[in-house]
Each structure stands twice: as C-alpha cells, then as structure tokens.
Design a protein around this motif. Sequence first.
Motif, mmCIF file in Angstrom:
data_model
loop_
_atom_site.group_PDB
_atom_site.id
_atom_site.type_symbol
_atom_site.label_atom_id
_atom_site.label_comp_id
_atom_site.label_asym_id
_atom_site.label_seq_id
_atom_site.Cartn_x
_atom_site.Cartn_y
_atom_site.Cartn_z
ATOM 1 N N ALA A 1 -0.160 -3.430 3.897
ATOM 2 C CA ALA A 1 1.052 -2.609 3.820
ATOM 3 C C ALA A 1 2.230 -3.332 3.159
ATOM 4 O O ALA A 1 2.336 -4.570 3.183
ATOM 5 C CB ALA A 1 1.457 -2.148 5.215
ATOM 6 N N LEU B 1 5.510 1.359 7.427
ATOM 7 C CA LEU B 1 5.026 0.605 6.265
ATOM 8 C C LEU B 1 4.548 -0.798 6.634
ATOM 9 O O LEU B 1 4.722 -1.764 5.894
ATOM 10 C CB LEU B 1 6.108 0.527 5.178
ATOM 11 C CG LEU B 1 6.549 1.877 4.594
ATOM 12 C CD1 LEU B 1 7.591 1.675 3.494
ATOM 13 C CD2 LEU B 1 5.351 2.663 4.060
ATOM 14 N N HIS C 1 0.441 1.833 2.399
ATOM 15 C CA HIS C 1 1.300 2.318 3.481
ATOM 16 C C HIS C 1 0.930 1.703 4.827
ATOM 17 O O HIS C 1 1.756 1.660 5.742
ATOM 18 C CB HIS C 1 1.211 3.847 3.579
ATOM 19 C CG HIS C 1 1.986 4.564 2.530
ATOM 20 N ND1 HIS C 1 1.534 4.723 1.230
ATOM 21 C CD2 HIS C 1 3.205 5.176 2.582
ATOM 22 C CE1 HIS C 1 2.433 5.389 0.529
ATOM 23 N NE2 HIS C 1 3.461 5.685 1.317
#
Length: 269
Positions: free
Chosen positions: A132, A145, A234
């Motif tokens: 991430a 995130l 993500h």
Amino acid sequence: MSLRRLPRGALIASALVTGGLVLSGCAGYPGHATAPARTVEDNSGHGGPPGAAAAPATPAAGLKLRRAAEVQVKEIPALGPKTLKKIPESAKQAVVVTGDAPDSSSSTVVLYVRDPAKGWEPVSDPWSAHNALHGWTEKHYQGDLHSPAGVYGLTDAGGRKKDPGTRLPYDHRSAFVAAGTGFEGESLAGAFDYVVAINYNHKPGTTPLDWTRPMGADRGGGVWFHVDHGGPTHGCVSLSEDRMKELLRWLEPSKNPVVVMGDVSMLGE
C-alpha cells in the motif's frame, strides 16, 4: 638388522611396544591427542588401574551434540516470537512479505515450506513486490491506504484469465477488472488477471469477489495478491504476472498456506 637376528628377549619387547602403538591409534579421535602406549609400570597401580584414563564416552557425547545441532529446528529469519506464535502449527507453507519500512510501498516476498524435522526452509529467491501507498498498519481501516500487517490464510483465488494450474479454488470470470490509473499515473489494466485472496476480513471458502466482511465494513477488505502495475496499491500486495502464476501453482490447500506480512520492524516483534 633383520628380526631373525634379534635375541628372543629383544624380540618380545619389540612386539609389546609395536602392539601398544597400534592399539593407541585405534583409540584416537579427530581433534584429540592420542593416548601414549601403556607400559608395564602402568599396571603397578601408579596413576590408577589400567584403562581408567581412556573414557570413550566423551567422544560419543560430542558426536551426539553435533548431530543435535545439525537437526536444530529452523525458524523463518527476521520473525520475532510474537509473529511466530501467530503462525498455526498446521501451516506447512508460508509466503513472507517483508516491507522495507513502516511507511514504504516496496517489499520483498520469499516462499517457505515447513519440514517436520528441520523446520522452515526457503524455496524461492526474494521477489520484488509493492504494497500500500502509506506502508503498513497493525489496525487497518477502510481507505487508510495501508496494508494490514499480520498472519492470514490463503484459501481462495480467481482472475480474469484462465486458471494457470492452481490447486486453490479458482473463480474465473470477467468481473476481475481494475480500471483507471494508479497513484503514479500507471495503468491498472490487467492487475486482476490473477489474484489470491488474503484472508484479512475475508470469509474463507468464498470467491475473492465476495464482499462479506466478518469484522465489519469499516475494517476494509478485498486485500489480495494480484498482478503488479508498477506502483503502490490501496492495500494489496502485487507481484509480476510470472510470479503470480508461480505463486498460484505452488500453493497447496492441504498444507494450509498462510501469508506473514508487515514491515521488517513489525515482523521482528
């Protein structure tokens, strides 16, 4: 001078000395000095009874210690006791994802198998990976995130492309589509061609596309291994397409595979 010319007494003495040297060589042990040949005076009681100084138990004990060290059970390097305790005893395969730093989106993946006698052994070279954008967290929430650090099962797979030969249940359908661009402007096309669900807030035994969230929607989900698109994710872990196919073919449900993931400091706890 030949032995036939020696006096009888000298011949007997020579035989005694020669025999003593031969016997002392058989009792030698690599790394230890050879015991001197025993003489008639040794039997007089001075320095103890004959044979008392030779203790064969010491070399044997040394061999046992060496053998025990050779079969010492190995653990996965860089994993601390807290992390090791989270790995189920039933797990015989582990995918270890080590982040470069708590806030880094770059990481390394190594595959391990557990031998009942020897412990964990690596079976792959280090693979480059992304995680991430903001690195790692031990308490993940939807949209933060971060990739969720921890130990999770690997039970389900799928993708837009056909099954490359995995033994996991594989959901092949066109719904595995990533649209748009990544954080660095890279195309996301093909990112979900192959995926393996990471069982963080995922219901085991269901397709990666199942949106059931056992811990609640606010804790996020849909965390996968998927094809790398050249930038941060993500929350997922991404590998090159070739590595993803290799991972899919390697995982065996009967070996209860897990992923152990987090940055190097978290995994070392």
